[in-house]
Design a protein around this motif. Structure first.
Motif, PDB file in Angstrom:
ATOM      1  N   PRO A   7       0.647  -1.088   0.092  1.00  0.00           N
ATOM      2  CA  PRO A   7      -0.163   0.056  -0.685  1.00  0.00           C
ATOM      3  C   PRO A   7       0.675   1.031   0.445  1.00  0.00           C
ATOM      4  N   PHE A   8       1.855   1.270   0.692  1.00  0.00           N
ATOM      5  CA  PHE A   8       2.854   2.487   0.834  1.00  0.00           C
ATOM      6  C   PHE A   8       3.673   2.919  -0.562  1.00  0.00           C
ATOM      7  N   LEU A   9       3.969   1.994  -1.332  1.00  0.00           N
ATOM      8  CA  LEU A   9       4.565   2.144  -2.153  1.00  0.00           C
ATOM      9  C   LEU A   9       3.264   2.649  -3.286  1.00  0.00           C
ATOM     10  N   LEU A  10       2.279   1.938  -3.477  1.00  0.00           N
ATOM     11  CA  LEU A  10       1.008   1.883  -4.192  1.00  0.00           C
ATOM     12  C   LEU A  10       1.012   3.248  -4.203  1.00  0.00           C
ATOM     13  N   GLY A  11       0.691   4.032  -3.162  1.00  0.00           N
ATOM     14  CA  GLY A  11      -0.048   5.445  -2.960  1.00  0.00           C
ATOM     15  C   GLY A  11       0.700   6.691  -3.337  1.00  0.00           C
ATOM     16  N   GLU A  12       2.920   6.273  -3.019  1.00  0.00           N
ATOM     17  CA  GLU A  12       3.619   6.449  -3.776  1.00  0.00           C
ATOM     18  C   GLU A  12       3.932   6.911  -5.085  1.00  0.00           C
ATOM     19  N   ALA A  13       3.103   5.605  -5.853  1.00  0.00           N
ATOM     20  CA  ALA A  13       3.156   5.840  -7.003  1.00  0.00           C
ATOM     21  C   ALA A  13       1.990   6.523  -7.319  1.00  0.00           C
ATOM     22  N   ILE A  14       0.997   6.827  -6.793  1.00  0.00           N
ATOM     23  CA  ILE A  14      -0.327   6.940  -7.504  1.00  0.00           C
ATOM     24  C   ILE A  14      -0.339   8.686  -7.052  1.00  0.00           C
ATOM     25  N   ALA A  15       0.951   9.076  -6.497  1.00  0.00           N
ATOM     26  CA  ALA A  15       0.898  10.750  -5.759  1.00  0.00           C
ATOM     27  C   ALA A  15       2.093  10.594  -7.462  1.00  0.00           C
ATOM     28  N   GLY A  16       3.447   9.638  -7.694  1.00  0.00           N
ATOM     29  CA  GLY A  16       3.768  10.268  -8.836  1.00  0.00           C
ATOM     30  C   GLY A  16       3.385  10.115  -9.737  1.00  0.00           C
ATOM     31  N   ALA A  72      12.369   8.413 -18.264  1.00  0.00           N
ATOM     32  CA  ALA A  72      13.181   8.739 -18.256  1.00  0.00           C
ATOM     33  C   ALA A  72      13.432  10.423 -18.054  1.00  0.00           C
ATOM     34  N   PRO A  73      13.668  11.358 -17.291  1.00  0.00           N
ATOM     35  CA  PRO A  73      14.079  12.649 -17.657  1.00  0.00           C
ATOM     36  C   PRO A  73      15.148  12.962 -18.270  1.00  0.00           C
ATOM     37  N   GLN A  74      15.683  14.184 -18.763  1.00  0.00           N
ATOM     38  CA  GLN A  74      16.802  14.157 -19.431  1.00  0.00           C
ATOM     39  C   GLN A  74      17.407  15.006 -18.061  1.00  0.00           C
ATOM     40  N   PRO A  75      19.072  14.687 -18.372  1.00  0.00           N
ATOM     41  CA  PRO A  75      19.680  14.617 -16.992  1.00  0.00           C
ATOM     42  C   PRO A  75      19.986  16.712 -16.839  1.00  0.00           C
ATOM     43  N   ARG A  76      19.492  16.457 -15.499  1.00  0.00           N
ATOM     44  CA  ARG A  76      20.025  18.699 -15.233  1.00  0.00           C
ATOM     45  C   ARG A  76      21.428  18.605 -14.601  1.00  0.00           C
ATOM     46  N   GLY A 103      18.240  15.795  -2.463  1.00  0.00           N
ATOM     47  CA  GLY A 103      17.461  16.070  -3.922  1.00  0.00           C
ATOM     48  C   GLY A 103      18.847  15.928  -5.191  1.00  0.00           C
ATOM     49  N   PHE A 104      19.167  14.835  -5.038  1.00  0.00           N
ATOM     50  CA  PHE A 104      20.327  14.458  -5.716  1.00  0.00           C
ATOM     51  C   PHE A 104      19.801  13.773  -7.451  1.00  0.00           C
ATOM     52  N   GLN A 105      20.645  13.845  -8.487  1.00  0.00           N
ATOM     53  CA  GLN A 105      19.761  13.446  -9.393  1.00  0.00           C
ATOM     54  C   GLN A 105      20.558  11.753  -9.617  1.00  0.00           C
ATOM     55  N   VAL A 106      19.794  10.487 -10.102  1.00  0.00           N
ATOM     56  CA  VAL A 106      20.817   9.157 -10.253  1.00  0.00           C
ATOM     57  C   VAL A 106      20.622   8.753 -11.383  1.00  0.00           C
ATOM     58  N   ILE A 107      21.812   8.304 -12.073  1.00  0.00           N
ATOM     59  CA  ILE A 107      22.420   8.158 -13.308  1.00  0.00           C
ATOM     60  C   ILE A 107      23.050   6.911 -13.103  1.00  0.00           C
ATOM     61  N   ALA A 123      13.019  -1.014  -2.207  1.00  0.00           N
ATOM     62  CA  ALA A 123      14.154  -0.702  -0.936  1.00  0.00           C
ATOM     63  C   ALA A 123      14.361   0.963  -0.704  1.00  0.00           C
ATOM     64  N   ALA A 124      13.879   1.266  -1.912  1.00  0.00           N
ATOM     65  CA  ALA A 124      13.558   3.291  -2.560  1.00  0.00           C
ATOM     66  C   ALA A 124      12.682   3.353  -2.032  1.00  0.00           C
ATOM     67  N   VAL A 125      11.601   3.244  -1.625  1.00  0.00           N
ATOM     68  CA  VAL A 125      10.422   3.101  -0.548  1.00  0.00           C
ATOM     69  C   VAL A 125       9.641   4.431  -0.996  1.00  0.00           C
ATOM     70  N   GLY A 126       9.613   4.472  -2.696  1.00  0.00           N
ATOM     71  CA  GLY A 126       8.771   5.378  -3.285  1.00  0.00           C
ATOM     72  C   GLY A 126       9.750   6.271  -3.806  1.00  0.00           C
ATOM     73  N   GLY A 127      11.270   6.938  -3.676  1.00  0.00           N
ATOM     74  CA  GLY A 127      12.260   7.513  -4.020  1.00  0.00           C
ATOM     75  C   GLY A 127      12.450   7.624  -5.597  1.00  0.00           C
ATOM     76  N   HIS A 128      12.305   6.354  -5.731  1.00  0.00           N
ATOM     77  CA  HIS A 128      11.887   6.701  -7.427  1.00  0.00           C
ATOM     78  C   HIS A 128      10.396   7.381  -8.132  1.00  0.00           C
ATOM     79  N   PHE A 129       9.427   7.875  -6.975  1.00  0.00           N
ATOM     80  CA  PHE A 129       8.307   8.980  -7.377  1.00  0.00           C
ATOM     81  C   PHE A 129       8.683  10.224  -7.069  1.00  0.00           C
ATOM     82  N   ARG A 130       9.574  10.368  -6.756  1.00  0.00           N
ATOM     83  CA  ARG A 130      10.054  11.849  -6.279  1.00  0.00           C
ATOM     84  C   ARG A 130      11.615  12.297  -7.438  1.00  0.00           C
ATOM     85  N   ALA A 131      12.083  11.614  -7.473  1.00  0.00           N
ATOM     86  CA  ALA A 131      12.952  11.430  -7.114  1.00  0.00           C
ATOM     87  C   ALA A 131      13.720  10.862  -9.180  1.00  0.00           C
TER      88      ALA A 131
END
Lengths: 223, 223
Positions: A7-16, A72-76, A103-107, A123-131
């Motif tokens: 449920p937690f990860l799904l909530g994050e994915a919805i929010a994302g 994938a977003p364009q690298p910044r 607040g880091f970008q991941v490449i 393992a990322a606990v929602g990090g994918h949907f924030r950055a």
């Protein structure tokens, strides 16, 4: 496509704002029903055996959602953590979690574990949907330099201390190598690539890759 | 008793002077034979199926050794990481690895995962044999204070920044709580116990427990 579980990860994915294809849950999963109505997603009820056969975890409680991997977003030109042939999904996910928190970008390079694999997502606990990570961008540190980043490679035996290396106005690209083999030979000899090491006064050979990456990111925002 | 798996960990255990009861290896394991003769340990050859049934890992290559858990050393007045009901063996092992690298003592409360479980040993990559943890010592932070340590609890929302909290001459005891439930309610309200937080400008709720513990230890030796 990939799957997100719980449920937690799904909530994050919805929010994302990701696209959902299917959501599967046990018949008595009230949280799933609530999530589904909140997000306008139809839920397919499945028996425990079916849920278990779909899940990557050993004791899944569901729901399990099939989602589209976002583009994938364009690298910044911002502080970045670069996964250079990182092999362990737990490490990759933990690094994405820290990167999102700081607040880091991941490449990631080619040869790194799939950053959208279910174990990495967990393992990322929602990090994918924030950055969202930028996958498979670099094959050469020169590409990081062209992006306006200063590449610094984490190694075991550099003369430069990490606390000093991560300082400075210019955005940096911290490169962490494979868990077993470290960074590829010669990477630190390339022009424009610095090397740095964390202090280990107690005397182990190395730290866990996710731990080293996370300490280095924190030193950057803190020092 | 516990088991250690793989040539690297066995080498560390031999170097650490632990008592061996049995060592099992595949018939063609040359590294095991070499280790055995170096350490004066007799090796029992077993078939792959037998090795697999003994191992905690999914694809064991052996050797697998049954060792005595060394007697817990007396706690000392040095910088310490305290695992407060930590539940995940991978996290506990990763923290022991960082603690050994940075020269920290490890103390665990009752309710923390068994620090000598095979999965913890594997994640610590030999840390147990360099800086042995002191298990199940504290039930109350007062015991840390009596030992001459300054207890500081890692929480998500303290006013005190970790970088400032870990400074000072007196040895500190960094307390990290359970992965899901954090530190027990009321622990930070006890007299003599401070609370601190890591900065998370990116906005996640928390970091991985092993990552947070490791960053805090590194800040202590670095700041």
């Amino acid at each position: 496509l990939t799957t997100v579980e719980g449920p937690f990860l799904l909530g994050e994915a919805i929010a994302g704002g990701v696209s959902f294809h299917d959501v599967f849950a046990l018949p008595d999963d009230a949280a799933a029903v609530q999530l589904g109505s909140r997000a306008g997603i139809e839920i397919t009820q499945v028996a425990p055996d079916v849920l278990k056969s779909m899940a990557s975890s050993v004791s899944p409680r569901g729901p399990i959602a099939v989602i589209s991997v976002p583009e994938a977003p364009q690298p910044r030109r911002i502080d970045t953590i670069v996964l250079w042939k990182l092999g362990d999904p737990g490490n990759a996910g933990t690094i994405i979690r820290t990167a999102a928190a700081l607040g880091f970008q991941v490449i990631a390079t080619e040869g790194t574990v799939d950053l959208w694999a279910p174990k990495v997502l967990r393992a990322a606990v929602g990090g994918h949907f924030r950055a969202a990570p930028v996958e498979r961008f670099v094959a050469d540190p020169q590409e990081l330099i062209e992006l306006g980043l200063r590449p610094i490679l984490a190694v075991a035996d550099a003369e430069l201390q990490a606390e000093d290396a991560v300082k400075g106005q210019e955005p940096i690209a911290i490169i962490v190598g494979n868990e077993a083999h470290g960074a590829p030979d010669g990477l630190n000899a390339l022009p424009g690539v610095e090397s740095m090491s964390l202090a280990m006064p107690g005397g182990m050979e190395s730290l866990n890759a996710a731990v080293a990456a996370s300490i280095l990111m924190y030193l950057r925002i803190s020092c």
